[in-house]
Design an enzyme around this catalytic site. Structure first.
Site, PDB file in Angstrom:
ATOM      1  N   PHE A  86       0.834  -1.199   0.000  1.00  0.00           N
ATOM      2  CA  PHE A  86       0.000   0.000   0.000  1.00  0.00           C
ATOM      3  C   PHE A  86       0.869   1.250   0.000  1.00  0.00           C
ATOM      4  O   PHE A  86       0.612   2.214  -0.704  1.00  0.00           O
ATOM      5  CB  PHE A  86      -0.911  -0.012   1.232  1.00  0.00           C
ATOM      6  CG  PHE A  86      -1.862   1.158   1.326  1.00  0.00           C
ATOM      7  CD1 PHE A  86      -3.177   1.029   0.938  1.00  0.00           C
ATOM      8  CD2 PHE A  86      -1.433   2.383   1.822  1.00  0.00           C
ATOM      9  CE1 PHE A  86      -4.055   2.095   1.037  1.00  0.00           C
ATOM     10  CE2 PHE A  86      -2.292   3.457   1.919  1.00  0.00           C
ATOM     11  CZ  PHE A  86      -3.613   3.310   1.519  1.00  0.00           C
ATOM     12  N   VAL A  89       4.148   3.460   6.422  1.00  0.00           N
ATOM     13  CA  VAL A  89       3.418   3.715   7.664  1.00  0.00           C
ATOM     14  C   VAL A  89       4.320   4.521   8.593  1.00  0.00           C
ATOM     15  O   VAL A  89       5.500   4.200   8.760  1.00  0.00           O
ATOM     16  CB  VAL A  89       3.002   2.396   8.350  1.00  0.00           C
ATOM     17  CG1 VAL A  89       2.188   2.695   9.612  1.00  0.00           C
ATOM     18  CG2 VAL A  89       2.192   1.530   7.391  1.00  0.00           C
ATOM     19  N   ASP A 209      -6.488 -11.983   3.688  1.00  0.00           N
ATOM     20  CA  ASP A 209      -5.041 -11.741   3.739  1.00  0.00           C
ATOM     21  C   ASP A 209      -4.508 -11.968   5.151  1.00  0.00           C
ATOM     22  O   ASP A 209      -3.742 -11.157   5.677  1.00  0.00           O
ATOM     23  CB  ASP A 209      -4.727 -10.322   3.267  1.00  0.00           C
ATOM     24  CG  ASP A 209      -3.280 -10.174   2.796  1.00  0.00           C
ATOM     25  OD1 ASP A 209      -2.640 -11.203   2.514  1.00  0.00           O
ATOM     26  OD2 ASP A 209      -2.797  -9.031   2.707  1.00  0.00           O
TER      27      ASP A 209
END
Length: 427
Positions: A86, A89, A209
Site C-alpha cells: 500500500f 506507515v 489476507d
C-alpha cells in the site's frame, strides 16, 4: 511478502470529499474499480458494507493533509515504522477532538502514488473498518482524501500498536523470543477476530489476507487484525462462495481458492492453519534460503506428525523446551484440521476459538503440576535437613506421604486433561 496478484490503479481526480461522497458520486457507474466494497452481499444481512458504512461513517474523523504532514514532521523517515504494498506507515501524534486533552499517538498509512495497490484498497479499508468493530481488530480513527498540487493523497489513521507485528517478534532475532503462553494467547485473539468477521458481524466478512505481518500487537501483546484492503463481503443468500480474482500472499492462500477463484470463509481458516505452524516452528511459510526440502513450511512439517516422537524436532528452538508438549501436539492437530484439502472439512473459526481455549488450559495445568512438584520437592529437602536427628522410619514415612500426594495431584490433572480433550474434539 507481497501479494501475488495486483490490479492497475485507475484513480481519477476528485476534490477533497468524504468517503460516502466518493461512493455516491460513482454509484451510477459501478464497475470493477468500486466492486471491492460492493460485492455480492452477505448471508447474514440484507445490507452490504456500503449501506452500513453510510450509517456509521460519522464515527470516522476526516483529516486534512496538512494535519497529517505536521503529525509526522512532513513524513520524516525518522517516524517511518513500516512499509508494504500500500505504501509507508509512520508514527504520528494528533490532537484529540476533546479540547485540552493530551496528544494521541497514531499510525498513519500513506498511499504510495507509484505503488501497485491504490485507491481501491484504500476505499475498501475505510469502509470495512468503518463498519466492523471488535477488540481484536485494529481501530481506524480516520482518513484523508485530497487531490491537489501534490497529486492524489490517500491516507489512513489507525490506533498505534506499540509492539508492531507478530512477524517482527516471531522471525526477527533482534526481538526476544515469544513465550509459549504468549503465542497461544496471540493465536486465540486472532482467531476471535476472524470468528467475529465470519460469524458475529452484521455483515459477513472474508478477510482474505491473514498472515503474521497483518497481526499487530498492542502494549500488552493483545493481537489485532489490520489491513483490510483485500477484504470481501461473504456470499449472498443461496450462494456458497464469492467468485473473485485470486489475491493474497504466497504461502498463505488456500489451494482451492487459488485453483478456482472461489472465496469463502474457509479460505481464511486455511491461512490460520499456516500461521499456527509458524507459531509452533518459528519459521516462515516460505523461506528460500533454507535447503530445498525445508523451504515450504507445510511440506516440511508433514515429515514430523504430531503423534510421533519426531514431532519435537519442528518446535521453535528459541522456546528452549519451555512449552507444553501436549498443548503443542494438540495445536499441530488443530493446524492440520484447518489445512484440510477439502474446504468443507475445515472447522469454523468459532470451533477453533473453543479448542485454543482448551489448549491454553492444558498448558496451564501442566505448568501448575510442574511448579507444584518443584515446590514440594524443595520443601521436603528443607524438612529433611532440619530433621537429621529424626528416626529413619519417620523420614521414610514423610517421603511416602509426599509421593502419594503427588500421585493424586498428577492423576487429577490427567483426568482434567482427558475431559478437556474429550470435549474439545472437533465435530
Amino acid at each position: 511478502m507481497s501479494c501475488f496478484l495486483y490490479f492497475k490503479d485507475k484513480s481519477r481526480k476528485w476534490k477533497r470529499r468524504s468517503a460516502p461522497e466518493l461512493k455516491k458520486q460513482e454509484k451510477s457507474k459501478l464497475n470493477a474499480f468500486e466492486r471491492v466494497t460492493k460485492s455480492s452481499g452477505s448471508s447474514s444481512s440484507p445490507r452490504g458494507i456500503p449501506e452500513l458504512y453510510e450509517e456509521k461513517a460519522h464515527n470516522l474523523r476526516v483529516f486534512s493533509y496538512d494535519e497529517l504532514r505536521q503529525a509526522t514532521n512532513d513524513f520524516s523517515r525518522v517516524f517511518k515504522i513500516g512499509e508494504g504494498g500500500f505504501g509507508s506507515v509512520y508514527k504520528g501524534s494528533i490532537k484529540p477532538v476533546i479540547a485540552n486533552a493530551d496528544p494521541v499517538s497514531v499510525a498513519i498509512k500513506r498511499l504510495n502514488q507509484n505503488g501497485l495497490q491504490g485507491h481501491k484498497q484504500w476505499l475498501a479499508e475505510v469502509q470495512f473498518l468503518g463498519v466492523v468493530e471488535h477488540q481484536n481488530l485494529v481501530k481506524l480513527i480516520g482518513y484523508c482524501s485530497v487531490d491537489g498540487e501534490r497529486g492524489i493523497q490517500r491516507l489512513l489513521v489507525y490506533e498505534y500498536m506499540s509492539n508492531k507485528s507478530l512477524e517482527s517478534h516471531l522471525f526477527n532475532k533482534a526481538y526476544d523470543p515469544l513465550p509459549w503462553k504468549t503465542r497461544l494467547e496471540i493465536a486465540l485473539g486472532a482467531a476471535q477476530g476472524l470468528a467475529y468477521l465470519h460469524e458475529e458481524s452484521e455483515v459477513q466478512v472474508i478477510y482474505r489476507d491473514f498472515k503474521c505481518s497483518n497481526i499487530l500487537l498492542d502494549e500488552n501483546f493483545r493481537p489485532k487484525l489490520s489491513d483490510f484492503g483485500l477484504a470481501r463481503e461473504g456470499p449472498e443468500v443461496g450462494r456458497t462462495h464469492v467468485s473473485t480474482a485470486v489475491m493474497g500472499t504466497n504461502g498463505y492462500a488456500a489451494p482451492d481458492y487459488i485453483q478456482t477463484g472461489h472465496l469463502t470463509t474457509k479460505s481464511d481458516v486455511w491461512s490460520f492453519g499456516v500461521v499456527l505452524y509458524e507459531l509452533l516452528t518459528g519459521r516462515r511459510s516460505l523461506e528460500r534460503s533454507r535447503p530445498k526440502t525445508e523451504q515450504k513450511l507445510l511440506e516440511w512439517v508433514k515429515q514430523y506428525p504430531a503423534e510421533t516422537k519426531r514431532f519435537v524436532l519442528i518446535m521453535d528452538p528459541r522456546l528452549e523446551g519451555q512449552y507444553s508438549i501436549h498443548g503443542a501436539r494438540k495445536l499441530a492437530k488443530l493446524a492440520d484440521h484447518c489445512l484440510s484439502r477439502s474446504a468443507k472439512e475445515r472447522p469454523l473459526m468459532s470451533q477453533v476459538v473453543g479448542i485454543l481455549k482448551q489448549i491454553i488450559q492444558i498448558s496451564d495445568d501442566e505448568k501448575s503440576a510442574e511448579e507444584s512438584t518443584v515446590i514440594s520437592d524443595d520443601d521436603l529437602t528443607k524438612t529433611e535437613e532440619k530433621s537429621t536427628q529424626s528416626a529413619p522410619s519417620e523420614l521414610w514415612r514423610k517421603r511416602m506421604d509426599h509421593l502419594a500426594k503427588l500421585g493424586e495431584h498428577v492423576e487429577s490433572a490427567s483426568r482434567r486433561r482427558f475431559m478437556i480433550l474429550q470435549r474439545g474434539k472437533v465435530p
